[in-house]
Design an enzyme around this catalytic site. Structure first.
Site, PDB file in Angstrom:
ATOM      1  CD  GLU A   1       1.977  -7.437   8.896  1.00  0.00           C
ATOM      2  OE1 GLU A   1       2.361  -8.245   9.920  1.00  0.00           O
ATOM      3  OE2 GLU A   1       2.094  -7.133   7.973  1.00  0.00           O
TER       4      GLU A   1
ATOM      5  CD  GLN B   1     -32.573 -10.385  12.533  1.00  0.00           C
ATOM      6  OE1 GLN B   1     -32.975 -11.255  11.834  1.00  0.00           O
ATOM      7  NE2 GLN B   1     -31.964  -9.070  12.219  1.00  0.00           N
TER       8      GLN B   1
ATOM      9  CB  THR C   1      -5.317 -12.269   2.765  1.00  0.00           C
ATOM     10  OG1 THR C   1      -6.716 -12.647   2.395  1.00  0.00           O
ATOM     11  CG2 THR C   1      -4.244 -13.092   1.996  1.00  0.00           C
TER      12      THR C   1
ATOM     13  NE  ARG D   1     -28.896 -15.327  10.537  1.00  0.00           N
ATOM     14  CZ  ARG D   1     -29.552 -14.618   9.400  1.00  0.00           C
ATOM     15  NH1 ARG D   1     -31.013 -14.548   9.420  1.00  0.00           N
ATOM     16  NH2 ARG D   1     -28.886 -14.445   8.430  1.00  0.00           N
TER      17      ARG D   1
ATOM     18  N   GLY E   1       0.845  -1.238  -0.075  1.00  0.00           N
ATOM     19  CA  GLY E   1       0.027   0.095   0.039  1.00  0.00           C
ATOM     20  C   GLY E   1       0.896   1.253  -0.019  1.00  0.00           C
TER      21      GLY E   1
END
Lengths: 666, 666
Positions: B426, B332, B424, B335, B179
Site C-alpha cells: 500500500e 532499558q 512496503t 529504549r 494474497g
C-alpha cells in the site's frame, strides 16, 4: 565471479573507473588471502553436497540432519585435500551454515588453549584436533546471560575423592543457549562457581564429559537437549543450541582449567603466576573475529541490494522507454551507499583489530599490561558498533529491494535471522557500550594527571585544543580534507565524554550517577567508537594502495562513511558546538555529490567482494542480474505448487464455497 | 487478563497509580469497543481450534492447510454465533494468522464497492458476502510494484464479441504478490491497461474469474500458483501470495469496474459523473486501517518486552540478594518507554484518522474536494511514519529481551516477520514520504497567496511567527508545557520545509531539483508527520478522560513521546535554530525524570492493552510472568528432542568421532 549466459549488468560493469581485480586484493587483505578465499569459495560452490537453496523447505529434524551431513562431509574433504587451518576455516565460512563445528573450533579449542595448563592442553587438544571428542562452550544459563559473575552452577571440591561435583541447584541455573550442546557435543567447557571448603571462589571453567563415546547417550546425572526453534526458517535452526542440567556430576580434579587458578590435592586454592588479564586477551581475539564477520555479513547484504537496485526499474519512464533504475534515485543512494561505505570501513577496522590483538598478545607475553584496558574497551566498543550497524543494515538492504526482498529467495531474511544474535552474544551491545563509557570516564578523569591516554584515546591528550577548536570548513570542498573531518569527530567525541564527566560529578554517589546518565554515556561511547572507525579508514588511505583508481574509490567511500555519520548524528556535532548549522549543511551537500561519484562504480565495488552466487544465496543478487526469469522459475518449486488444487480444498474450501459448512468436520 | 496460578508480576501491578480498567476503555476507543474486543478475544483464546503455538513446526503445506481449516471454522462460528460485521472482523484479528479472507474482505469486497457500478455491486457483492466466490486484489506485477501506472497487463476491448481480452504480454507483467491468489481465490479484481481501439486509457480494474466453481481448476488461459516461501517460519507463509498469467483470457465487457470510467457497447470510453477523486477516499480508508494495525503490532511487542523486563534480572546483586530487574536500568527505560509511548501515540492518531476518513467521505458526497489533497498526504505520511517506526520497534523489543527474544517462543520473531511487509505494501514508505514532501512544497509555495493551508498544515499559516520564534524553555519544567513542545515541533517542521523550498528554487528544472534533494525532502516530510502525531496526542489530552490517574499517565506518555523525538532528532531542531543546545539538554533531563514516572506504571500500562496470552503468543510476555519454567518445559517439545541421540548420529557423527570417515557415505 560466475560464468556463462548473458550478463545483464555488463553495462554497469563497464561504467566503473577502477581496477576491480586490485580492489579484490584490498578487500581480501592480501594477494594470498584473496587466492585462498577465491579457491575455497569455488570449491564449495561447485560441490552439490553443499547446496543450500532447499534449506527453508526442510523440517527442523531434516534441517539438522542435513547439517550433520555437511559437517562430516566438510571434515572428510578437509582431510582428503589436506587443507591448511586457514583453508579449513574458509571452507566452513563458505559452507555458510551454523554448525556445531563453529563452537568446537571457535570456542572449545580456544578455551582449552587459553585456560588449560600445559598438561591439560597436551591431554585434550590432540583429541579435539582429530574430533575424537566434540566440545562446546557452556557458559550462559537460563536466568543469566550478560552477568557471568551471577552464574549459579556450582563445582564443589570433594577432598575425599579428589573430584569436583558439578551441580545445577536451580531451574535458572540450567545451561541454556550453548551451540552444539543440545545433540552433538560429547564434552563441554562448563562454567561454574568454584566452591572449596564452603568458600566461593568465583566462576571458572571445567571440562565435563556429557555423552558416552560408545553410544552417544548422556552420562549419568546429565540432562541435555535442544532449546527449540529460533528466528527464521533456516538460519540458526541448523544449530543445536542446548539446555543442560547437572545432577551432582563428578569429574576428576584435573579437569578444572587451571592455567590461572589451581586447586591442589589438599584443597588449597592457589593463584598461578600467569596473569589473570590473559582472559581479556581472549576476549580481544573473539570480538575481533566478530567485527570481521560483521563486514562479511554487511557486504553480502549490500552486494544483493546494490545489484538488484541496478536491475530494478520504477517510475520515470519517458515516452514508453524503460523506467529509471532505482539505483539512480537519490533516496536509494542516500540509504544504500552509506552501507556500502560501512562495509569497507568495517573491513579495515577489522583488519586493524587483528593487528591490535597481535600487539596485545606480544605485550602480555612481555608482562606489559599497559595497553590492555584500552584495547579491551576498543574491541568491546567496535563489536557493539559494527554488529548493531550490520543488523540494521541487513534489514535496510531488504527494504531497499522492495517487496521482493521479503521472499526467502532474496537471501536477505535468512541473512538477517542468522546475523542478529551477534548483537547479543559475546557481550550484549548496550552492556558493552557502558563498559566503554566507564573506560572513557576514567580516561577523562585522569587527563592532566600526567597519565597519557594511549591508543585509540590518544586524541584526548589534545583536550585543551579539542574543547575549544572551531571547525574550519567554509566551502563544500573543505569537507574532503581528512584533517577537518577527523578533528570534528575528535572534538565531538571528547566533548560528549567531558560533558558526561561533568554531569557525573554532580552526583554524590558516582554509581548512582552512572546509572542515571547511562543513556547519555552510551551515546558518548558510540561517538568514540565511530571516531575509531573513521580514523582507521583515514589511516588505511595513508598506505600505498596499488591499482588504477582503487585508492580514489576508497577515498570517496571514506568520506561517504564519515559525512553520512556526521549528518545522522548532526545533533551531537551541533549541540557540542563542533560545527555550525551552515557547516553541517555544506557537509550534506558534499555528501550528495559523493553519491554521484559512487554511482557508476557501485556494481564494481560490490563485485570486489568476490562472492559466488552460491555464497550470496540470493536470486536478487545474482552476478548476471537475470532476476525475474529466475524468480518466476523458482516459484513453481514450492511444495504448495505440487498440485494445482491445494491440499485441503475438499475439506476446507469447497464447503465454504458451496455453503455446506454446517455439516463439515473442521 | 489470565486467571489461575501465581502472579509473579502482582507486585508490579500493585505499584501502579491509575485505574487500569478505565485505561482499557481509552485504549479500545469506547466501552462498546472494549466489550466486543474483550469478548471475542476470550472466545478465540478458549477455543483449541485456534491454537497457534505449533505453527513453526509445520511444513509449508501443513501450515497452509491448517490456515484453510481455521478460516473455514471461523466462518462457521461467525454464522453459528450470528456475529456482527464488527465482531467477525475482531474474530479474524484475534485468530492472528494471515489468510485469504483478509484480502477477500479487506480488498476484493471494498474494490467492488468503491469502483463497481450499482448493477455490478448488486451482482457481485451478495456472492462475495456469502463467500460463494472468493476474491483477491491482483494489482502488483513481477516487475512493477510502486508505479501502478507502469503495469503491463492489458485489457483490450473486442467490439466483435463485446468482451475484454486480458493478457500478460511479458514475463514481468505476471501478477505477483497478491494474497489469496495462489491457491484459493476463484475471482480477482485484476488491474490492467484498458486498450480500446488501439488507444491506451490507463490502468483500470476488471473482475476476472480464475478458477472453476465446480472443481477449483484454473480456467483456460489462466496460469496461477504460489510464489514461494517468505520471511520467517510461520508468519506470511500461511498466505498463498500468488503469481498469475493471462493468456488472452476473455471476460464480458460488464466485468470492467465502471463506476468512474465506462466503455460502451460501441467501444466509446466515457467518463462518468462520479469524481475520480473517489479512489483517494479508498486509499485514505485503507491506510487508516494500516495505522491502526501499527499500534496493535507495536503495543504487542511492547507488552512482551515490558513484562519480561520486569521478570528478568541482571547484575546489581547486593550481598547475594536478587539481581536488579532490567526494567530498572535507565538504558532499558530509554529504549523501551519511548516505544510504549509510541504505541499510545499511534493509537490516538489512528483514532483521529478514522474521524478524518469519515469527514472526507462526507465532503466527497457533497462534492467538496478541498480537503482531499491534505487528507491524502496526511494518511500517506502517517502510514509511512507509523509502519517504519513499528517495524523497527518490534526488533528493538526483541533485542530488549536479550538472548531469549531470539527464540520463536518469545513471539517476537514471528511478529516481526509478519509485520514488516506493512512498510512496503500500500505504498512503499519512502515513495509515500516523497508524496508528502511534494504536497508540503506546494503548500509552502502558496503561502502568502491568500490560499490558507488546511487541516494538518494549518500551522503553516503562522509561518511568519514560526520562522523567527525562539523557544521559551528556560527550566526543566518548561518542557512539560504543551505549547512549548508543540511550537518547537511546528517551527522545526516549517523551517525544514521552507529550507527545502529555498534549495529547490535554485534549480532551473524543478523535477531535477526534487530528485537531487529527495533525501532532505523525505526528512522534512518526517518532521511534518511527527508533528501531526504529537499534536493529535496533545489534542486527545484536551478531552475529558475519566478514571483515577488515567489522564495523568497519558500526559506523561505524551511528553515521553515528544521529548524522545526531540532528542533523537536534535540535529533538526538545532540546525534550524528552533531550540538551543542548552534547551535540548534541559529537554533530555526532563525526559529522564519522566522515565522514572513511567517506571512504576509500566506493567499496568501494557496490561491496559488487554491482550490474552493466546493473542500475545509469547512465553516471555505471559501475563503471570512465569517465564523460566515455561521456557524449560517448552524446549522439550521440539522434534529434535524426540530422541536423546539425534537422527543422523550413526551416519554423520559416529564416523567423525571414530575416525571412520574415509569409507562413510555422505
Amino acid at each position: 565471479m560466475e560464468g556463462g549466459g548473458v550478463d545483464h549488468l555488463a553495462e554497469e560493469r563497464q561504467k566503473s573507473r577502477f581496477d576491480v581485480d586490485e580492489m579484490k586484493i584490498v578487500w581480501a587483505g592480501s594477494r594470498h588471502a584473496f587466492e585462498v578465499s577465491d579457491r575455497v569459495a569455488r570449491l564449495v560452490a561447485s560441490d552439490p553436497a553443499f547446496r543450500k537453496d532447499n534449506r527453508n523447505l526442510l523440517s527442523r529434524k531434516e534441517l539438522f540432519k542435513n547439517t550433520l551431513r555437511k559437517a562430516a562431509y566438510a571434515w572428510k574433504r578437509i582431510m582428503e585435500l589436506r587443507l591448511t587451518e586457514e583453508e579449513a576455516a574458509k571452507l566452513r565460512f563458505f559452507i555458510d551454515e551454523p554448525a556445531y563445528t563453529d563452537l568446537h573450533w571457535g570456542m572449545f579449542v580456544p578455551a582449552i588453549k587459553g585456560q588449560g595448563t600445559e598438561e591439560q592442553q597436551q591431554k585434550w587438544l590432540p583429541l579435539a584436533y582429530k574430533m575424537q571428542i566434540i566440545g562446546c562452550y557452556a557458559q550462559t544459563e537460563l536466568g543469566h546471560g550478560s552477568n557471568v559473575q551471577g552464574l549459579e552452577t556450582t563445582a564443589t571440591f570433594d577432598p575425599q575423592t579428589d573430584e569436583f561435583i558439578i551441580n545445577s541447584p536451580t531451574l535458572t541455573s540450567s545451561k541454556w543457549w550453548p551451540g552444539g550442546l543440545g545433540k552433538v557435543s560429547t564434552h563441554a567447557v562448563a562454567y561454574a562457581r568454584l566452591i572449596v571448603n564452603g568458600q566461593d571462589h568465583g566462576v571458572h571453567g571445567f571440562i565435563v564429559q556429557l555423552r558416552s563415546l560408545d553410544d552417544h547417550m548422556p552420562l549419568p546425572g546429565i540432562t541435555v537437549g535442544d532449546i527449540g526453534m529460533k528466528f527464521g526458517s533456516g538460519a540458526y535452526n541448523t544449530m543445536d543450541n542446548g539446555v543442560l542440567r547437572f545432577d551432582h556430576v563428578r569429574i576428576p580434579r584435573n579437569q578444572m582449567l587451571m592455567r590461572v587458578l589451581q586447586v591442589t590435592r589438599e584443597g588449597k586454592v592457589v593463584q598461578s603466576d600467569v596473569p589473570r588479564q590473559l582472559i581479556y586477551g581472549t576476549m580481544v581475539y573473539v570480538r575481533q573475529t566478530i567485527v570481521s564477520d560483521a563486514s562479511s555479513a554487511l557486504s553480502r547484504a549490500v552486494c544483493i541490494a546494490t545489484r538488484y537496485s541496478a536491475v530494478r526499474r520504477q517510475f520515470g519512464s519517458q515516452k514508453g522507454g524503460p523506467e529509471t533504475q532505482v539505483i539512480d534515485y537519490k533516496t536509494q543512494q542516500s540509504r544504500l551507499f552509506p552501507l556500502l561505505a560501512s562495509a569497507y570501513a568495517f573491513r579495515f577496522v577489522g583488519e586493524w583489530l587483528k593487528w591490535l590483538y597481535t600487539d596485545v598478545t606480544q605485550r602480555l607475553q612481555a608482562n606489559d599490561f599497559s595497553t590492555l584496558p584500552e584495547a579491551h574497551a576498543c574491541t568491546a566498543g567496535l563489536k557493539s558498533l559494527t554488529t548493531s550497524a550490520t543488523a540494521d543494515a541487513i534489514e535496510e538492504c531488504r527494504k531497499l529491494c522492495g517487496g521482493h526482498g521479503y521472499l526467502t529467495s532474496s537471501g536477505l531474511p535468512e541473512l538477517f535471522a542468522v546475523y542478529i544474535p551477534a548483537c547479543t552474544y559475546e557481550g550484549d551491545n548496550t552492556v558493552l557500550l557502558l563498559q566503554v563509557a566507564r573506560f572513557l570516564m576514567k580516561t577523562v578523569s585522569q587527563l592532566g594527571s600526567g597519565k597519557q591516554p594511549v591508543g585509540s584515546t590518544a586524541y584526548m591528550s589534545r583536550a585543551e585544543h579539542l574543547m575549544q577548536c572551531r571547525c574550519s570548513a567554509q566551502r563544500v570542498e573543505d569537507w574532503l580534507k581528512p584533517d577537518v573531518v577527523l578533528e570534528a569527530f575528535e572534538a565531538r567525541a571528547l566533548r560528549m565524554s567531558v560533558a558526561c564527566a561533568q554531569n557525573l560529578s554532580k552526583f554524590s554517589n558516582p554509581e548512582e550517577g552512572f546509572a542515571e546518565l547511562s543513556a547519555d554515556l552510551a551515546e558518548a561511547a558510540i561517538a568514540h567508537c565511530q571516531l575509531i572507525v573513521v580514523s582507521k579508514f583515514v589511516e588505511k588511505l595513508q598506505q600505498d594502495i596499488p591499482g588504477q583508481g582503487v585508492k580514489q574509490q576508497l577515498q570517496t567511500l571514506c568520506f561517504v562513511y564519515s559525512l553520512h555519520l556526521l549528518h545522522k548524528h548532526q545533533g551531537d556535532f551541533l549541540s557540542t558546538g563542533c560545527i555550525t548549522p551552515k557547516q553541517a549543511s555544506l557537509a550534506n551537500e558534499q555528501l550528495r555529490s559523493l553519491y554521484s561519484q559512487v554511482r557508476p562504480n557501485a556494481i564494481a565495488l560490490v563485485d570486489a567482494f568476490n562472492y559466488t552466487d552460491h555464497y550470496l544465496g540470493s536470486v536478487l543478487g545474482r552476478y548476471d542480474g537475470n532476476v525475474y526469469p529466475t524468480l518466476y522459475e523458482d516459484a513453481w518449486k514450492d511444495p504448495l505448487n505440487d498440485s494445482v488444487v491445494p491440499d485441503g480444498y475438499h475439506e476446507y474450501l469447497r464447503p465454504v464455497l458451496k455453503q455446506q459448512l454446517r455439516n463439515a468436520r473442521l
